[in-house]
Design a protein around this motif. Structure first.
Motif: not given
Length: 86
Positions: A64-74, A78-81
């Protein structure tokens, strides 16, 4: 942008569905990955927290891990897993 931080998870569970939460910056879209596949997306709250409820696990090992994205698609790295056995 900085990656999201996942809150600690159990190493093993006998439940097919779990809740996954964490923190990131406010106004970001968080993509949740299990075994390198996007399984859900959610928006962070104003305080930067996010929650995925009723996340379905696969039999065996789930990374399990995650990514963040901003409104302008940056997009973040990956996060910690965490590895959860079901």
């Amino acid at each position: 942008i900085p990656p999201p931080i996942l809150n600690p998870l159990f190493d093993a569970t006998n439940s097919a569905k779990i809740t996954i939460s964490g923190t990131a910056s406010s106004n970001e879209t968080i993509s949740l990955y299990i075994n390198n596949q996007v399984v859900d997306k959610t928006e962070t709250k104003k305080n930067g927290t996010f929650v995925f409820e009723n996340v379905l696990l696969e039999k065996g090992e789930n990374i399990v891990k995650a990514k963040a994205a901003t409104e302008n698609k940056n997009e973040s790295d990956f996060s910690n897993s965490y590895t959860v056995l079901f």
